[in-house]
Scaffold this motif. Structure first.
Motif, PDB file in Angstrom:
ATOM      1  N   GLY B 123      32.127  31.927  72.295  1.00  0.00           N
ATOM      2  CA  GLY B 123      33.207  31.017  72.668  1.00  0.00           C
ATOM      3  C   GLY B 123      34.589  31.579  72.463  1.00  0.00           C
ATOM      4  O   GLY B 123      35.595  30.887  72.637  1.00  0.00           O
ATOM      5  N   GLY B 124      34.672  32.845  72.133  1.00  0.00           N
ATOM      6  CA  GLY B 124      35.992  33.430  71.953  1.00  0.00           C
ATOM      7  C   GLY B 124      36.440  34.193  73.180  1.00  0.00           C
ATOM      8  O   GLY B 124      35.857  34.045  74.264  1.00  0.00           O
ATOM      9  N   ASP B 125      37.492  35.015  72.996  1.00  0.00           N
ATOM     10  CA  ASP B 125      37.961  35.854  74.081  1.00  0.00           C
ATOM     11  C   ASP B 125      37.029  37.047  74.232  1.00  0.00           C
ATOM     12  O   ASP B 125      36.272  37.369  73.335  1.00  0.00           O
ATOM     13  CB  ASP B 125      39.388  36.357  73.793  1.00  0.00           C
ATOM     14  N   ARG B 126      37.145  37.699  75.399  1.00  0.00           N
ATOM     15  CA  ARG B 126      36.364  38.917  75.588  1.00  0.00           C
ATOM     16  C   ARG B 126      37.009  40.024  74.761  1.00  0.00           C
ATOM     17  O   ARG B 126      38.162  40.379  74.967  1.00  0.00           O
ATOM     18  CB  ARG B 126      36.380  39.295  77.081  1.00  0.00           C
ATOM     19  N   LEU B 127      36.231  40.526  73.761  1.00  0.00           N
ATOM     20  CA  LEU B 127      36.782  41.522  72.844  1.00  0.00           C
ATOM     21  C   LEU B 127      36.600  42.911  73.452  1.00  0.00           C
ATOM     22  O   LEU B 127      35.485  43.352  73.673  1.00  0.00           O
ATOM     23  CB  LEU B 127      36.049  41.412  71.500  1.00  0.00           C
ATOM     24  N   VAL B 128      37.708  43.603  73.775  1.00  0.00           N
ATOM     25  CA  VAL B 128      37.640  44.927  74.372  1.00  0.00           C
ATOM     26  C   VAL B 128      38.524  45.878  73.577  1.00  0.00           C
ATOM     27  O   VAL B 128      39.716  45.648  73.462  1.00  0.00           O
ATOM     28  CB  VAL B 128      38.128  44.890  75.846  1.00  0.00           C
ATOM     29  N   PHE B 129      37.905  46.912  72.976  1.00  0.00           N
ATOM     30  CA  PHE B 129      38.755  47.881  72.268  1.00  0.00           C
ATOM     31  C   PHE B 129      38.342  49.328  72.539  1.00  0.00           C
ATOM     32  O   PHE B 129      38.753  50.246  71.854  1.00  0.00           O
ATOM     33  CB  PHE B 129      38.795  47.589  70.759  1.00  0.00           C
ATOM     34  N   ALA B 130      37.510  49.522  73.586  1.00  0.00           N
ATOM     35  CA  ALA B 130      37.010  50.855  73.868  1.00  0.00           C
ATOM     36  C   ALA B 130      38.131  51.821  74.224  1.00  0.00           C
ATOM     37  O   ALA B 130      38.050  53.007  73.937  1.00  0.00           O
ATOM     38  CB  ALA B 130      35.990  50.805  75.000  1.00  0.00           C
ATOM     39  N   TYR B 131      39.195  51.313  74.842  1.00  0.00           N
ATOM     40  CA  TYR B 131      40.168  52.227  75.434  1.00  0.00           C
ATOM     41  C   TYR B 131      41.382  52.472  74.547  1.00  0.00           C
ATOM     42  O   TYR B 131      42.333  53.101  74.953  1.00  0.00           O
ATOM     43  CB  TYR B 131      40.620  51.678  76.802  1.00  0.00           C
ATOM     44  N   SER B 132      41.343  51.931  73.351  1.00  0.00           N
ATOM     45  CA  SER B 132      42.487  52.089  72.457  1.00  0.00           C
ATOM     46  C   SER B 132      42.124  52.995  71.282  1.00  0.00           C
ATOM     47  O   SER B 132      41.092  53.663  71.280  1.00  0.00           O
ATOM     48  CB  SER B 132      42.914  50.718  71.939  1.00  0.00           C
ATOM     49  N   PHE B 133      42.971  52.981  70.285  1.00  0.00           N
ATOM     50  CA  PHE B 133      42.775  53.738  69.062  1.00  0.00           C
ATOM     51  C   PHE B 133      41.364  53.550  68.488  1.00  0.00           C
ATOM     52  O   PHE B 133      40.663  54.500  68.176  1.00  0.00           O
ATOM     53  CB  PHE B 133      43.831  53.250  68.038  1.00  0.00           C
ATOM     54  N   LEU B 134      40.945  52.282  68.411  1.00  0.00           N
ATOM     55  CA  LEU B 134      39.672  51.946  67.787  1.00  0.00           C
ATOM     56  C   LEU B 134      38.483  52.569  68.529  1.00  0.00           C
ATOM     57  O   LEU B 134      37.512  53.023  67.910  1.00  0.00           O
ATOM     58  CB  LEU B 134      39.527  50.424  67.730  1.00  0.00           C
ATOM     59  N   GLY B 135      38.579  52.583  69.866  1.00  0.00           N
ATOM     60  CA  GLY B 135      37.504  53.148  70.672  1.00  0.00           C
ATOM     61  C   GLY B 135      37.341  54.639  70.426  1.00  0.00           C
ATOM     62  O   GLY B 135      36.237  55.138  70.194  1.00  0.00           O
TER      63      GLY B 135
END
Lengths: 348, 265
Positions: B123-135
């Motif tokens: 029920g939250g937002d789509r969590l996307v972090f592949a393309y940033s620092f974390l990814g």
């Protein structure tokens, strides 16, 4: 010096056996008590269970179910080594390589959170006791084996442990150093009056240090006794042969004495004996057959410095060992007449 | 004596001194001359990329050593069913090209990724972090962990269990043992594994090529200058600075760690 040790501890093992996870039985059920201030030596060949016994007392191993370890009257069976307040010295010294000598000696004090100034005083005291003050700032890899062992002893004693456990502390040293440190450790233990358990496979070490010796083999106690008892009244064939050298002759008891292939020994004790034992130093060489109890032929001769060791064939399965003069020993091949001191004769 | 020195001298010339000199000279041969080197600091595009590169590498190294140290010591000490199988497959990530690792991170944390779907389902937002620092960080850690773990396992095997028993005889708790016995014993291994991990994360290209769209790292900047802008001098200047800084960081880490010989003795 005895103020260094708070209150000597008595230790008791009750029905302590140890079976390792792979099924190896390292120690048969053992009952043992060590009185306060006593030095007890666990002696035996490798794999006899002596180190396992020490590790049970240290709290590094747990006995099999039913076994109990008591310090004074407190059951400490379930306590780990951290809580047993003992000092431990290892064969490999186990000094911390990343610390100086002084830091090693002070390690236990740091763990106890002793105030820094008190730590310094205690460290100096211990270094002085072991006569290694000059090494205080050295790294461990700059020390010789003998110096490392002094540091290990100082470190173990710095926290004023209730008991001192030593696991073959001199084995890694060369013979001369071993003898010197043995004397020193002996004086140290006497002056401290600390309860000590000392593991070794070296019988000379055991004799010199122990108030009592426990001879072990295959996970069992062969004999417990003072060094003199162990040496002069061995309780089993294993003890007789493990401690010192021992001669053995087979024969029968006759009205004349103990008769064997080489002659007849003065044997007036009652009962049947199929073999008698005696130590080389109880054999004396006599000049004529008139006084001889035994006759043999010198098979080999070894010059030992202070005496000559002869192997004499007496027609039994193994030759007997006889001590002879260092300067003018009997020649190999020569016929030899011998007597054995009656007090030196044993049967097992 | 001189003959023993020759092979080492030849090796260092061929692999380090000559290429670095050449790079350094090429860096100053462009339209803006030697200013190519000062631009790296003044131009926020270059400078931020430089910071991001070292930031990712540092975070990767610290995390990898932490996880690798724990896992390595655990794997060395405990025998459990499946351990040898685990040890055998542990080197698997090292066989993957950087692009594949980048793709795996996208599958995990990209727009269609597993984490995004789960966060949506919850029920939250789509969590996307592949393309940033974390990814990038995740990809690098994944790639560097196996080598670190194997190094630590090998080093942990050489630790003397008696040292630990000695420490415990003084009442040392687990924390004391870790800090006074295990860490000093593992220090040489941690330093060498950390150095390799750091250098790998600085220079990794395949993973960055796949992932670095929201974060600019130096290998990507160098690639862009070289292929798209044909600014060979700038690419060379950036490469030289990247190499030199990495070397300095590793040298500092080594000397800060002190005398590793004493800890290994």
């Amino acid at each position: 010096m005895s103020a260094l040790v708070p209150q000597a501890l008595s230790i008791r093992l009750q029905g302590c056996a140890k079976t390792f996870r792979d099924g190896t039985r390292a120690l048969e059920s053992l009952d043992l008590s060590i009185s306060a201030g006593e030095t007890l030596v666990l002696l035996g060949p490798s794999g006899c269970g002596k180190t396992t016994t020490l590790r049970l007392i240290a709290g590094l191993e747990q006995p099999d179910a039913g076994g109990k370890v008591f310090f004074d009257d407190t059951d400490v069976t379930t306590l780990g080594i951290e809580a047993r307040k003992i000092g431990m010295v290892f064969q490999s010294y186990a000094l911390f390589p990343n610390m100086t000598v002084a830091q090693n000696v002070g390690y236990g004090l740091r763990i106890l959170k002793m105030p820094k100034t008190e730590q310094q005083v205690r460290i100096r005291e211990m270094l002085a006791m072991m006569r290694i003050e000059a090494l205080a700032d050295r790294r461990i890899d700059q020390l010789s084996g003998g110096q490392r062992q002094r540091v290990a002893l100082a470190r173990a004693l710095a926290v004023r442990p209730q008991a001192l456990l030593l696991d073959e502390p001199l084995t890694a040293l060369d013979a001369r150093l071993r003898d010197a440190l043995r004397v020193e450790i002996n004086q140290l233990l006497r002056s401290l009056g600390i309860t000590t358990i000392y593991v070794t496979h070296d019988q000379a070490e055991a004799m010199a240090l122990g108030d009592r010796i426990i001879v072990m083999s295959h996970g069992r106690v062969e004999q417990i006794g003072t060094p003199r008892e162990i040496y002069h009244q061995p309780g089993s064939a294993f003890v007789a042969n493990f401690i010192g050298s021992m001669n053995q002759l087979r024969g029968v008891v006759t009205p004349q004495g103990f008769t064997c292939s080489a002659g007849c020994l003065n044997w007036d004790r009652s009962g049947v004996a199929e073999r008698v034992l005696f130590r080389p130093e109880d054999v004396s060489i006599v000049t004529s057959s008139e006084f001889a109890e035994l006759t043999g032929v010198v098979k080999a001769s070894f010059f030992m410095g202070d005496h000559t060791r002869l192997l004499v064939d007496v027609g039994d399965e193994a030759p007997i060992t006889v001590l002879d003069d260092a300067r003018c020993p009997q020649a190999v091949g020569q016929k030899l007449y011998m007597r054995v001191a009656p007090l030196g004769l044993m049967s097992i | 004596m001189i003959y023993m020195f020759l092979p080492a001298a030849a090796f260092f010339s061929a692999f380090f001194i000559l290429p670095m000199c050449r790079l350094f000279l090429v860096g100053g041969s462009g339209a803006i001359g030697w200013r190519a080197y000062s631009v790296i600091v003044t131009d926020s595009n270059y400078f931020n990329a430089l910071l991001a590169t070292f930031g990712v590498a540092l975070a990767t190294t610290v995390t990898t050593l932490l996880i690798g140290g724990l896992v390595g010591v655990f794997l060395q000490r405990y025998r459990f069913p499946g351990r040898s199988f685990l040890m055998a497959i542990i080197t698997l990530p090292m066989a993957f090209p950087g692009v594949v690792i980048g793709f795996m991170v996208i599958m995990l944390a990209g727009r269609q990724g597993l984490i995004g779907q789960i966060s949506m389902a919850l029920g939250g937002d789509r969590l996307v972090f592949a393309y940033s620092f974390l990814g990038l960080f995740l990809g690098y850690v994944y790639f560097s962990l196996p080598r670190t773990i194997l190094t630590i396992v090998a080093a942990a095997e050489k630790l003397d269990p008696k040292l630990e028993e000695a420490a415990r005889s003084f009442g040392a708790n687990t924390w004391h043992v870790v800090w006074d016995v295990i860490m000093p014993g593992l220090k040489p291994a941690l330093i060498s594994a950390g150095a390799i991990c750091f250098a790998t994360a600085i220079g990794a290209f395949g993973t960055a090529f796949t992932l670095a769209t929201r974060i600019n790292v130096l290998p990507m900047v160098i690639y862009t200058e070289f292929t798209l802008s044909a600014n060979i001098a700038m690419a060379a200047a950036l490469s030289f600075v990247l190499g030199a800084l990495t070397w300095i960081v590793l040298a500092l880490a080594r000397s800060a760690a002190g005398n590793t010989v004493a800890a290994a003795a």
